[in-house]
Write a protein that holds these residues in place. Structure first.
Motif, PDB file in Angstrom:
ATOM      1  N   VAL A 130       0.849  -1.192   0.000  1.00 38.24           N
ATOM      2  CA  VAL A 130       0.000   0.000   0.000  1.00 38.24           C
ATOM      3  C   VAL A 130       0.884   1.242   0.000  1.00 38.24           C
ATOM      4  O   VAL A 130       2.043   1.193   0.402  1.00 38.24           O
ATOM      5  CB  VAL A 130      -0.956   0.066   1.222  1.00 38.24           C
ATOM      6  CG1 VAL A 130      -1.999  -1.035   1.178  1.00 38.24           C
ATOM      7  CG2 VAL A 130      -0.174   0.001   2.520  1.00 38.24           C
ATOM      8  N   ILE A 131       0.304   2.331  -0.465  1.00 34.45           N
ATOM      9  CA  ILE A 131       0.960   3.636  -0.407  1.00 34.45           C
ATOM     10  C   ILE A 131       0.206   4.463   0.627  1.00 34.45           C
ATOM     11  O   ILE A 131      -0.923   4.896   0.383  1.00 34.45           O
ATOM     12  CB  ILE A 131       0.921   4.350  -1.765  1.00 34.45           C
ATOM     13  CG1 ILE A 131       1.564   3.481  -2.852  1.00 34.45           C
ATOM     14  CG2 ILE A 131       1.617   5.708  -1.676  1.00 34.45           C
ATOM     15  CD1 ILE A 131       1.302   3.989  -4.270  1.00 34.45           C
ATOM     16  N   VAL A 132       0.784   4.637   1.796  1.00 34.48           N
ATOM     17  CA  VAL A 132       0.154   5.417   2.859  1.00 34.48           C
ATOM     18  C   VAL A 132       0.624   6.862   2.734  1.00 34.48           C
ATOM     19  O   VAL A 132       1.829   7.128   2.715  1.00 34.48           O
ATOM     20  CB  VAL A 132       0.511   4.866   4.255  1.00 34.48           C
ATOM     21  CG1 VAL A 132      -0.058   5.776   5.343  1.00 34.48           C
ATOM     22  CG2 VAL A 132      -0.014   3.446   4.417  1.00 34.48           C
ATOM     23  N   VAL A 133      -0.334   7.783   2.650  1.00 26.89           N
ATOM     24  CA  VAL A 133       0.006   9.202   2.552  1.00 26.89           C
ATOM     25  C   VAL A 133      -0.698   9.963   3.668  1.00 26.89           C
ATOM     26  O   VAL A 133      -1.930   9.969   3.739  1.00 26.89           O
ATOM     27  CB  VAL A 133      -0.405   9.803   1.195  1.00 26.89           C
ATOM     28  CG1 VAL A 133       0.007  11.278   1.133  1.00 26.89           C
ATOM     29  CG2 VAL A 133       0.227   9.038   0.045  1.00 26.89           C
ATOM     30  N   PHE A 134       0.084  10.578   4.541  1.00 24.66           N
ATOM     31  CA  PHE A 134      -0.486  11.465   5.558  1.00 24.66           C
ATOM     32  C   PHE A 134      -0.686  12.826   4.896  1.00 24.66           C
ATOM     33  O   PHE A 134       0.247  13.418   4.355  1.00 24.66           O
ATOM     34  CB  PHE A 134       0.440  11.566   6.769  1.00 24.66           C
ATOM     35  CG  PHE A 134       0.458  10.303   7.580  1.00 24.66           C
ATOM     36  CD1 PHE A 134      -0.471  10.093   8.587  1.00 24.66           C
ATOM     37  CD2 PHE A 134       1.383   9.315   7.311  1.00 24.66           C
ATOM     38  CE1 PHE A 134      -0.480   8.910   9.316  1.00 24.66           C
ATOM     39  CE2 PHE A 134       1.392   8.124   8.041  1.00 24.66           C
ATOM     40  CZ  PHE A 134       0.446   7.924   9.038  1.00 24.66           C
ATOM     41  N   THR A 135      -1.935  13.292   4.906  1.00 21.99           N
ATOM     42  CA  THR A 135      -2.271  14.516   4.196  1.00 21.99           C
ATOM     43  C   THR A 135      -3.332  15.277   4.986  1.00 21.99           C
ATOM     44  O   THR A 135      -3.684  14.873   6.101  1.00 21.99           O
ATOM     45  CB  THR A 135      -2.755  14.185   2.765  1.00 21.99           C
ATOM     46  OG1 THR A 135      -2.951  15.392   2.029  1.00 21.99           O
ATOM     47  CG2 THR A 135      -4.045  13.364   2.783  1.00 21.99           C
TER      48      THR A 135
END
Length: 208
Positions: free
Chosen positions: A60-65
């Motif tokens: 998965v690509i986890v992005v904190f945004t």
């Protein structure tokens, strides 16, 4: 000799100190190669989403945004593009908002739902209201990306940092850090650049 500081100089100094404090907290999180603990957070559709829900994915690509951050806004279409490109290859995006809505009203759950619908996100947009997931990851800024690869029954960190090397202008990007990392993993190759320094808005921690 008296030295006078203008208001904007003092503000720059304050922001620099605050950013360093945030980055210092972030250093306590996961490092490349670490196994990631599962998390369970509320999605904008009202359902709970867990990392274990992606057990059939390659990673998965986890992005904190966040909603409010200018840097996050600048990357929004690029995050959508990453999901469009890699979800079908086994690496979907999971977006997580750890921003304190008490500091930025644009980051309330209602505003998150509005944004997800308006932009037609094809991926979960989760609220980290306790900020515990962000702390575990060591996230310090928005946006900040973590590429996780499925490793047996767990997910391991293979890349962490910037999405690419040009926050201001998508047309001026020369290094696609997340794209290159995932492309290598899909192709059975090791990630070449594993860590970069994230550039974005400092996460405002609730206990500060």
């Amino acid at each position: 000799m008296k030295i006078k500081f203008s208001g904007w100089v003092l503000m720059v100094v304050f922001l620099a100190v605050f950013a360093r404090l945030s980055d210092a907290q972030a250093q306590a999180g996961y490092q490349v190669g670490d196994a990631v603990s599962s998390f369970r957070l509320k999605n904008t559709d009202g359902n709970m989403v867990s990392l274990t829900d992606f057990a059939s994915s390659k990673g998965v690509i986890v992005v904190f945004t966040s909603n409010h951050c200018p840097f996050a806004k600048a990357y929004e279409d690029r995050i959508i593009a990453l999901n469009s490109k890699f979800a079908g290859q086994g690496y979907p995006v999971i977006a997580i908002n750890p921003s304190d809505p008490g500091t930025h009203q644009d980051d309330t759950f209602e505003k998150m739902k509005e944004r997800a619908v308006a932009k037609n996100y094809g991926y979960p947009y989760l609220v980290d209201d306790t900020q515990q997931v962000a702390r575990k990851f060591g996230a310090g800024r928005t946006p900040q990306a973590f590429v996780l690869q499925k490793n047996g029954a767990q997910f391991a960190v293979r890349y962490m940092g910037m999405i690419d090397d040009n926050p201001q202008d998508a047309t001026g990007v020369t290094k696609l850090y997340v794209d290159e990392a995932v492309t290598n993993l899909v192709g059975g190759k090791p990630v070449v650049i594993t860590v970069t320094k994230p550039v974005g808005c400092a996460i405002k921690w609730k206990n500060q």
